[in-house]
Scaffold this active site. Structure first.
Site, PDB file in Angstrom:
ATOM      1  N   ALA A  65     -14.533 -39.522  37.823  1.00 59.51           N
ATOM      2  CA  ALA A  65     -13.775 -39.633  36.581  1.00 59.51           C
ATOM      3  C   ALA A  65     -12.334 -39.952  36.944  1.00 59.51           C
ATOM      4  O   ALA A  65     -11.891 -39.672  38.060  1.00 59.51           O
ATOM      5  CB  ALA A  65     -13.869 -38.320  35.815  1.00 59.51           C
ATOM      6  N   GLY A 108     -17.893 -37.867  39.152  1.00 58.61           N
ATOM      7  CA  GLY A 108     -18.601 -38.511  38.036  1.00 58.61           C
ATOM      8  C   GLY A 108     -19.375 -39.750  38.488  1.00 58.61           C
ATOM      9  O   GLY A 108     -20.367 -40.117  37.861  1.00 58.61           O
ATOM     10  N   GLU A 111     -22.543 -38.444  39.769  1.00 63.62           N
ATOM     11  CA  GLU A 111     -23.293 -37.958  38.592  1.00 63.62           C
ATOM     12  C   GLU A 111     -23.879 -39.126  37.793  1.00 63.62           C
ATOM     13  O   GLU A 111     -24.996 -39.047  37.291  1.00 63.62           O
ATOM     14  CB  GLU A 111     -22.368 -37.094  37.723  1.00 63.62           C
ATOM     15  N   GLU A 131     -14.968 -32.483  43.439  1.00 65.54           N
ATOM     16  CA  GLU A 131     -14.084 -31.922  42.408  1.00 65.54           C
ATOM     17  C   GLU A 131     -13.424 -30.628  42.859  1.00 65.54           C
ATOM     18  O   GLU A 131     -12.307 -30.304  42.445  1.00 65.54           O
ATOM     19  CB  GLU A 131     -14.881 -31.648  41.117  1.00 65.54           C
TER      20      GLU A 131
END
Ligand code: HXC
Length: 257
Positions: A65, A108, A111, A131
């Site tokens: 992200a 992300g 993911e 993260e």
């Protein structure tokens, strides 16, 4: 589309989506994810498309992200932005999505690759949930899908230390379908897509839905779900065509009807 290149007919029945924010290593900002949601929704509705391949570039599938976009947000900002509704919509895509991953698939990005149905990795692919190193933790399924894919020990180590997993290790651990040289990863993903595109698109969608159900139900419920989808394939012309073609010793012609 600013951050995606979408080719609905890259090959017959196969759509290609390329994440296209190369300078930021395809960091998944809200706009990119919104574009991805819209593209997938439209390809899912396009009767000519049977399989979708999602890729980045050689250096990065996606490095996570967008940290710069998130950095100053409060919990309430994050709650109000509600980015996971976008992810939930992507998850509802009925057609198979194959991730063709090279370079970084982090946070992300990892993911997103795991949300796809299969992963073809280049030898340079690196998977990770880093993260923890920036004071947070996975939020788009990393603790759940990674754990199911590679088991608790590896998932725990990756999530708690941020350590990356190489393509080869990811293959051994069951996270990716196969690892190929960098120059071949997209070609290999398209080859797999072509194989699937030859099947009945109705049976493919029902089978995808049934496999995913295995993550959400106890065995008996999953078996009942599978059985209903199995019966449903017998409502299609494609099932009649597939079985007749077998008996007549010829190749089937599936039309998605
Ligand atoms: C915003 C990013 C970014 C990210 C890289 N960039 N990752 N920008 N968000 N996630 C930008 C860098 O700031 C830089 O731009 C440019 O991309 C190139 O990156 P470099 O760091 O210069 O490259 P390199 O030294 O090769 O290092 C590559 C890297 C590193 C190891 C991938 O960039 C990195 O650690 N990135 C962050 C990885 C990460 O923590 N991901 C998880 C994010 S949180 P500038 O303009 O500055 O030079 C997350 C939560 C998901 O994903 C929650 C649900 C959605």
């Amino acid at each position: 589309m600013d951050y995606l290149k979408v080719t609905p007919n890259h090959l017959p029945h196969i759509a290609l989506i390329q994440l296209n924010r190369p300078k930021e290593l395809n960091a998944l900002n809200l706009q990119l994810m919104g574009e991805l949601r819209d593209a997938l929704r439209s390809l899912d509705a396009d009767t000519d498309v049977r399989v979708i391949v999602l890729t980045g570039n050689e250096r990065a599938f996606a490095a996570g992200a967008d940290i710069k976009e998130m950095a100053g947000r409060t919990a309430i900002d994050m709650f109000n932005v509600d980015q996971f509704t976008t992810w939930d919509t992507i998850k509802k895509t009925k057609k198979p999505i194959i991730a063709a991953v090279s370079g970084f698939a982090l946070g992300g990005g990892c993911e997103l690759a795991m949300l796809c149905d299969m992963i073809i990795a280049s030898e340079s692919a690196q998977f990770g949930q880093p993260e923890i190193k920036i004071g947070t933790m996975p939020g788009a399924g990393g603790t759940q899908r990674l754990t199911r894919a590679v088991g608790k020990q590896w998932a725990m180590e990756m999530v708690l230390t941020g350590q990356f997993m190489s393509a080869e290790k990811a293959y051994q651990a069951g996270l990716v379908n196969r690892v190929v040289p960098v120059e071949l990863y997209l070609q290999e993903a398209l080859k797999l897509a072509q194989q699937i595109a030859q099947m009945s698109p109705i049976a493919v969608k029902l089978a995808k839905e049934s496999v995913l159900q295995a993550f959400n139900s106890h065995l008996d419920e999953g078996l009942a779900f599978e059985r209903k989808n199995f019966y449903l394939t017998f409502a299609s012309n494609d099932q009649k065509e597939g079985m007749t073609a077998f008996v007549e010793k010829r190749a089937p012609r599936f039309e998605g009807k």
